[in-house]
Design a protein around this motif. Sequence first.
Motif, PDB file in Angstrom:
ATOM      1  N   GLU A  97     -33.366  -4.712  -0.720  1.00  0.00           N
ATOM      2  CA  GLU A  97     -32.426  -5.766  -1.111  1.00  0.00           C
ATOM      3  C   GLU A  97     -30.999  -5.365  -0.734  1.00  0.00           C
ATOM      4  N   SER A  98     -30.693  -4.098  -0.912  1.00  0.00           N
ATOM      5  CA  SER A  98     -29.385  -3.593  -0.508  1.00  0.00           C
ATOM      6  C   SER A  98     -29.181  -3.781   0.994  1.00  0.00           C
ATOM      7  N   LYS A  99     -30.226  -3.502   1.766  1.00  0.00           N
ATOM      8  CA  LYS A  99     -30.155  -3.668   3.224  1.00  0.00           C
ATOM      9  C   LYS A  99     -29.901  -5.127   3.594  1.00  0.00           C
ATOM     10  N   THR A 100     -30.590  -6.037   2.920  1.00  0.00           N
ATOM     11  CA  THR A 100     -30.383  -7.465   3.162  1.00  0.00           C
ATOM     12  C   THR A 100     -28.926  -7.832   2.931  1.00  0.00           C
ATOM     13  N   GLN A 101     -28.352  -7.312   1.861  1.00  0.00           N
ATOM     14  CA  GLN A 101     -26.952  -7.600   1.542  1.00  0.00           C
ATOM     15  C   GLN A 101     -26.000  -6.981   2.571  1.00  0.00           C
ATOM     16  N   VAL A 102     -26.334  -5.800   3.074  1.00  0.00           N
ATOM     17  CA  VAL A 102     -25.511  -5.161   4.104  1.00  0.00           C
ATOM     18  C   VAL A 102     -25.496  -6.013   5.371  1.00  0.00           C
ATOM     19  N   ILE A 103     -26.639  -6.559   5.743  1.00  0.00           N
ATOM     20  CA  ILE A 103     -26.716  -7.418   6.929  1.00  0.00           C
ATOM     21  C   ILE A 103     -25.827  -8.656   6.749  1.00  0.00           C
ATOM     22  N   LEU A 104     -25.852  -9.228   5.551  1.00  0.00           N
ATOM     23  CA  LEU A 104     -24.992 -10.378   5.270  1.00  0.00           C
ATOM     24  C   LEU A 104     -23.517  -9.971   5.273  1.00  0.00           C
ATOM     25  N   ALA A 105     -23.223  -8.773   4.788  1.00  0.00           N
ATOM     26  CA  ALA A 105     -21.846  -8.263   4.794  1.00  0.00           C
ATOM     27  C   ALA A 105     -21.359  -8.081   6.225  1.00  0.00           C
ATOM     28  N   GLU A 106     -22.228  -7.569   7.092  1.00  0.00           N
ATOM     29  CA  GLU A 106     -21.859  -7.396   8.507  1.00  0.00           C
ATOM     30  C   GLU A 106     -21.534  -8.745   9.147  1.00  0.00           C
ATOM     31  N   LYS A 107     -22.312  -9.752   8.814  1.00  0.00           N
ATOM     32  CA  LYS A 107     -22.071 -11.090   9.352  1.00  0.00           C
ATOM     33  C   LYS A 107     -20.706 -11.607   8.888  1.00  0.00           C
ATOM     34  N   ALA A 108     -20.398 -11.408   7.611  1.00  0.00           N
ATOM     35  CA  ALA A 108     -19.106 -11.831   7.072  1.00  0.00           C
ATOM     36  C   ALA A 108     -17.973 -11.066   7.745  1.00  0.00           C
ATOM     37  N   LEU A 109     -18.166  -9.770   7.942  1.00  0.00           N
ATOM     38  CA  LEU A 109     -17.140  -8.949   8.586  1.00  0.00           C
ATOM     39  C   LEU A 109     -16.889  -9.415  10.016  1.00  0.00           C
ATOM     40  N   LYS A 110     -17.937  -9.801  10.712  1.00  0.00           N
ATOM     41  CA  LYS A 110     -17.779 -10.298  12.081  1.00  0.00           C
ATOM     42  C   LYS A 110     -16.944 -11.572  12.087  1.00  0.00           C
ATOM     43  N   THR A 111     -17.197 -12.466  11.145  1.00  0.00           N
ATOM     44  CA  THR A 111     -16.412 -13.696  11.047  1.00  0.00           C
ATOM     45  C   THR A 111     -14.942 -13.377  10.763  1.00  0.00           C
ATOM     46  N   ILE A 112     -14.709 -12.436   9.868  1.00  0.00           N
ATOM     47  CA  ILE A 112     -13.340 -12.029   9.542  1.00  0.00           C
ATOM     48  C   ILE A 112     -12.646 -11.471  10.781  1.00  0.00           C
ATOM     49  N   LEU A 113     -13.334 -10.599  11.499  1.00  0.00           N
ATOM     50  CA  LEU A 113     -12.749 -10.000  12.701  1.00  0.00           C
ATOM     51  C   LEU A 113     -12.485 -11.041  13.780  1.00  0.00           C
ATOM     52  N   ASP A 114     -13.398 -11.997  13.940  1.00  0.00           N
ATOM     53  CA  ASP A 114     -13.186 -13.065  14.912  1.00  0.00           C
ATOM     54  C   ASP A 114     -11.928 -13.865  14.573  1.00  0.00           C
TER      55      ASP A 114
END
Length: 122
Positions: A97-114
């Motif tokens: 479950e932690s891994k699932t949340q990390v993947i979602l966090a990475e997606k959010a971080l990519k949007t922020i960086l974009d």
Amino acid sequence: AETTVCKDNGGECKRDADAVRRYLGLRSTTDPLFQIDKVFAKVRFMDVDPDKLEDFFQATEDWDSTMSMSNSMAFISQFGEYNPGGGKDEVLKYLNESKTQVILAEKALKTILDTVNSASSS
């Protein structure tokens, strides 16, 4: 981040949630993402494309919630083996479950960086 640590020479393997917390910048002031939320707070004062502003704010909210959930699941996993009804499967359940949340966090971080990259290239 690898969460399985094995002893040398084929020894016992254990799950270690600290790898998740280090990956997210939650273990040490030297972690790359340590207190990244303070950087995000400064971004809103940049000349951000108005069309991407809503995406930016949604992504920072998503980042905060997924970071919190991932950290919680990693922390809880450390005790999964010792709780009543627990065991190695419980540890793995929380780490997954932690891994699932990390993947979602990475997606959010990519949007922020974009969003930030589009503001800095303008």
